[in-house]
Design a protein around this motif. Structure first.
Motif, PDB file in Angstrom:
ATOM      1  N   SER A 272       0.829  -1.145  -0.094  1.00 37.75           N
ATOM      2  CA  SER A 272       0.136  -0.028   0.040  1.00 37.75           C
ATOM      3  C   SER A 272       1.025   1.021   0.122  1.00 37.75           C
ATOM      4  O   SER A 272       2.226   1.005   0.061  1.00 37.75           O
ATOM      5  N   GLN A 273       0.434   2.436  -0.009  1.00 36.35           N
ATOM      6  CA  GLN A 273       1.000   3.511  -0.230  1.00 36.35           C
ATOM      7  C   GLN A 273       2.252   3.775   0.606  1.00 36.35           C
ATOM      8  O   GLN A 273       2.182   3.361   1.990  1.00 36.35           O
ATOM      9  N   ASN A 274       3.351   4.232  -0.151  1.00 35.42           N
ATOM     10  CA  ASN A 274       4.688   4.312   0.479  1.00 35.42           C
ATOM     11  C   ASN A 274       5.535   3.136   0.738  1.00 35.42           C
ATOM     12  O   ASN A 274       6.699   3.100   1.119  1.00 35.42           O
ATOM     13  N   ASP A 275       4.894   1.914   0.581  1.00 38.85           N
ATOM     14  CA  ASP A 275       5.894   0.412   0.782  1.00 38.85           C
ATOM     15  C   ASP A 275       6.821   0.681  -0.504  1.00 38.85           C
ATOM     16  O   ASP A 275       6.449   1.238  -1.532  1.00 38.85           O
ATOM     17  N   THR A 276       7.871  -0.042  -0.263  1.00 39.02           N
ATOM     18  CA  THR A 276       8.739  -0.316  -1.555  1.00 39.02           C
ATOM     19  C   THR A 276       9.302  -1.560  -1.537  1.00 39.02           C
ATOM     20  O   THR A 276       9.101  -2.411  -0.738  1.00 39.02           O
ATOM     21  N   TYR A 277       9.607  -1.817  -2.873  1.00 37.57           N
ATOM     22  CA  TYR A 277      10.135  -3.331  -3.097  1.00 37.57           C
ATOM     23  C   TYR A 277      11.045  -3.183  -4.215  1.00 37.57           C
ATOM     24  O   TYR A 277      10.958  -2.339  -5.140  1.00 37.57           O
ATOM     25  N   ASP A 278      12.199  -3.893  -3.964  1.00 36.65           N
ATOM     26  CA  ASP A 278      13.222  -3.848  -5.050  1.00 36.65           C
ATOM     27  C   ASP A 278      13.358  -5.022  -5.830  1.00 36.65           C
ATOM     28  O   ASP A 278      13.336  -6.055  -5.176  1.00 36.65           O
TER      29      ASP A 278
ATOM     30  N   THR B 299      15.618  -6.270  -7.789  1.00 34.53           N
ATOM     31  CA  THR B 299      16.785  -6.940  -7.612  1.00 34.53           C
ATOM     32  C   THR B 299      17.036  -7.824  -6.392  1.00 34.53           C
ATOM     33  O   THR B 299      17.434  -8.961  -6.555  1.00 34.53           O
ATOM     34  N   SER B 300      16.792  -7.091  -5.373  1.00 33.55           N
ATOM     35  CA  SER B 300      17.150  -7.866  -3.945  1.00 33.55           C
ATOM     36  C   SER B 300      16.088  -8.737  -3.361  1.00 33.55           C
ATOM     37  O   SER B 300      16.004  -9.635  -2.707  1.00 33.55           O
ATOM     38  N   GLY B 301      14.719  -8.244  -3.988  1.00 31.88           N
ATOM     39  CA  GLY B 301      13.502  -9.059  -3.584  1.00 31.88           C
ATOM     40  C   GLY B 301      13.075  -8.418  -2.111  1.00 31.88           C
ATOM     41  O   GLY B 301      12.238  -9.123  -1.316  1.00 31.88           O
ATOM     42  N   GLU B 302      13.699  -7.336  -1.628  1.00 30.10           N
ATOM     43  CA  GLU B 302      13.264  -6.864  -0.492  1.00 30.10           C
ATOM     44  C   GLU B 302      11.882  -6.095  -0.621  1.00 30.10           C
ATOM     45  O   GLU B 302      11.928  -4.971  -1.124  1.00 30.10           O
ATOM     46  N   LEU B 303      11.086  -6.304   0.551  1.00 32.42           N
ATOM     47  CA  LEU B 303       9.863  -5.537   0.480  1.00 32.42           C
ATOM     48  C   LEU B 303       9.848  -4.643   1.849  1.00 32.42           C
ATOM     49  O   LEU B 303      10.393  -5.278   3.005  1.00 32.42           O
ATOM     50  N   VAL B 304       9.589  -3.287   2.109  1.00 34.11           N
ATOM     51  CA  VAL B 304       9.679  -2.572   3.175  1.00 34.11           C
ATOM     52  C   VAL B 304       8.421  -2.054   3.475  1.00 34.11           C
ATOM     53  O   VAL B 304       7.699  -1.445   2.576  1.00 34.11           O
ATOM     54  N   ILE B 305       7.834  -2.654   4.812  1.00 28.82           N
ATOM     55  CA  ILE B 305       6.600  -2.125   5.151  1.00 28.82           C
ATOM     56  C   ILE B 305       6.822  -1.316   6.379  1.00 28.82           C
ATOM     57  O   ILE B 305       6.985  -1.853   7.203  1.00 28.82           O
ATOM     58  N   GLY B 306       6.283   0.106   6.375  1.00 34.46           N
ATOM     59  CA  GLY B 306       6.583   0.759   7.603  1.00 34.46           C
ATOM     60  C   GLY B 306       7.761   0.619   8.367  1.00 34.46           C
ATOM     61  O   GLY B 306       8.039   0.517   9.630  1.00 34.46           O
ATOM     62  N   GLY B 307       8.930   0.479   7.483  1.00 40.33           N
ATOM     63  CA  GLY B 307      10.409   0.525   7.961  1.00 40.33           C
ATOM     64  C   GLY B 307      10.924  -0.783   8.123  1.00 40.33           C
ATOM     65  O   GLY B 307      12.038  -0.875   8.415  1.00 40.33           O
TER      66      GLY B 307
END
Length: 293
Positions: free
Chosen positions: A270-276, A278-286
């Motif tokens: 959802s809004q402001n979450d990020t996903y890379d 290349t690395s497969g890293e998902l960032v949710i709320g830090g």
């Protein structure tokens, strides 16, 4: 490759624009449903010259291009961007006209509207128009933006047909080549409202190296450097990762029969979450989440 441009792909919700309401001027606050969380405003802010950026709206996918184009001009104008024009390209020969190519070369942003993504690839694919867009995206501070069909066509692989209710029957989903702005993903739009999760499941199980991206209405992804994705807008982005699939009957069943899949991984952004990518890293709320392959 070091990608200098940006992609903004949007799930749709307004194939005909947001300003079909007759009382737009009187009730503007209630009529900004397309960018109530700032998708178009974010597009302007991310562009090279902000409100002064040269924006070209491409209506090729639409069957009502004049109406759609006028509504996008009104939307951008309302947000302070007035250097906006529309290209109603309906035939391949129009995509190689010198005046059209000059406008594309001078554009800071192109915005592809909704409609039929197969029209985009069949009319624009492989033309000088298409090649200029790819060159600008790779080498300049340039934005390719697309909603609905414009988003679906942005990837190398593209879903162009398949009913939602039959999506997990073998052979019901049709895939072809897209415009190739981002590799190793496949994009589906109007995702939540039209129940298209099964379409993305079949697309991914047939090629597990491709990450499935499902964009909800009034929701998008901002992609920088070709790999860094940020969810924007008010809804959900669904990611379908097939790399950890343990088993499937895809090759054993006949056309029209149901498909089984074991250990398909699904992420929700959802809004402001990020996903890379290349690395497969998902960032949710830090908090960073990385799947173990």
């Amino acid at each position: 490759m070091n990608i200098k441009g940006k992609l903004i792909i949007i799930g749709g919700a307004v194939d005909k624009g947001s300003f079909t309401e007759v009382s737009f001027d009187e009730n503007v606050a209630n009529n900004l449903n397309f960018f109530e969380k700032g998708i178009l405003k974010r597009m302007i802010n991310e562009s090279k010259n902000g409100k002064e950026s040269r924006i070209e709206v491409i209506t090729t996918a639409s069957t009502i291009p004049l109406e759609v184009g006028a509504e996008y001009i009104k939307a951008f104008n309302y947000l302070g961007a007035t250097n906006v024009d529309v290209m109603h390209i309906q035939k391949r020969e129009e995509a190689v006209e010198a005046s059209i190519l000059k406008r594309i070369e001078e554009a800071d942003v192109v915005m592809f509207t909704g409609g039929d993504q197969l029209r985009l690839t069949s009319i624009l694919g492989g033309t000088r128009f298409h090649k200029i867009l790819l060159e600008k995206y790779r080498n300049e501070e340039f934005i390719y933006a697309g909603t609905s069909a414009g988003a679906a066509a942005a990837s190398q692989s593209m879903i162009y047909q398949g009913a939602s209710k039959e999506a997990l029957l073998k052979g019901e989903i049709k895939i072809t080549s897209g415009l190739g702005f981002v590799d190793d993903v496949i994009v589906d739009t109007h995702f939540v409202k039209r129940g298209r999760i099964g379409r993305l499941f079949q697309a991914v199980v047939s090629n597990p190296m491709v990450l499935g991206i499902g964009l909800g209405e009034d929701t998008g992804l901002l992609i920088k450097e070709g790999t860094k994705m940020e969810a924007i807008g008010s809804g959900l982005v669904i990611l379908v990762d097939g790399q950890q699939i343990k088993n499937t009957n895809l090759t054993d069943v006949s056309l029209g029969e149901p498909i089984s899949i074991s250990n398909l991984v699904v992420h929700v952004m959802s809004q402001n979450d990020t996903y890379d990518l290349t690395s497969g890293e998902l960032v949710i709320g830090g908090e960073t989440i990385k799947e173990t392959v």
